[in-house]
Design an enzyme around this catalytic site. Structure first.
Site, PDB file in Angstrom:
ATOM      1  N   HIS A   1      -1.134   5.769   3.148  1.00 49.62           N
ATOM      2  CA  HIS A   1      -1.864   4.544   3.475  1.00 49.62           C
ATOM      3  C   HIS A   1      -0.855   3.413   3.650  1.00 49.62           C
ATOM      4  CE1 HIS A   1      -0.989   4.019  -0.773  1.00 49.62           C
ATOM      5  NE2 HIS A   1      -1.102   2.719  -0.552  1.00 49.62           N
TER       6      HIS A   1
ATOM      7  N   HIS B   1       5.112  -0.666   4.549  1.00 48.79           N
ATOM      8  CA  HIS B   1       5.737   0.657   4.537  1.00 48.79           C
ATOM      9  C   HIS B   1       4.729   1.709   4.080  1.00 48.79           C
ATOM     10  CE1 HIS B   1       6.185  -0.754   0.404  1.00 48.79           C
ATOM     11  NE2 HIS B   1       6.222   0.514   0.039  1.00 48.79           N
TER      12      HIS B   1
END
Length: 184
Positions: free
Chosen positions: A40, A128
């Protein structure tokens, strides 16, 4: 309960991330590998919250995101956060694309939650996608970077924001959506 606000990915993209992760495994001595369902993009880590905060969080985000439209990102490279000795504390994939829109979304989430009592993040936002932790490589990191930069990942559709519950079940980290706010 431990929670965070994030962006989930379609299954096909998660499978592509697993392919990249598998390549990283093949050039590593060891590491802790993120589970496919846990890929995610985090917008804000909330930590431990009371259950009765969930409705307040949903209300403020729904109100402040009602005119925010969906957009896309794509994975274009990778990086790592250094750990102790020769270990990479976190190996991640980097998104690219409409980063201005992503940063605006992040700021709305930050400001919304600040308005109901959550502290603002002190560090700059570094989007990230964590794929591994505590990695010790057998080969240079550049070999993995080249692999990622040549891989044709699907786009990341940013169509909603989700409040996830993060819990450990049978010694495995599990992320469960508590609510989802659709973007326009």
């Amino acid at each position: 309960m431990r929670t965070f606000i994030g962006i989930d990915f379609p299954r096909k993209l998660k499978e592509q991330i697993v392919e990249a992760q598998s390549y990283l495994k093949s050039i590593s001595k060891k590491g802790r590998w993120k589970y496919i369902d846990n890929f995610h993009l985090t917008l804000k880590f909330l930590g431990e919250i009371e259950y009765d905060h969930v409705e307040k969080i949903k209300e403020v985000l729904t109100k402040n995101l009602e005119s925010f439209s969906s957009f896309s990102l794509k994975i274009f490279s990778c990086g790592y956060f250094k750990g102790s000795k020769n270990a990479l504390r976190v190996v991640y994939l980097k998104p690219d694309g409409d980063l201005d829109k992503l940063n605006n979304l992040y700021q709305i989430v930050e400001d919304s939650l600040y308005s109901i009592g959550f502290e603002k993040e002190k560090r700059d936002y570094t989007p990230h996608i964590t794929i591994a932790q505590d990695v010790i490589l057998d080969e240079p990191f550049d070999k993995f970077k080249q692999y990622v930069e040549n891989y044709k990942f699907d786009l990341i559709p940013v169509e909603s924001v989700i409040l996830f519950l993060s819990e450990e079940i049978d010694r495995k980290r599990v992320y469960t959506p508590l609510f989802e706010i659709k973007l326009k």
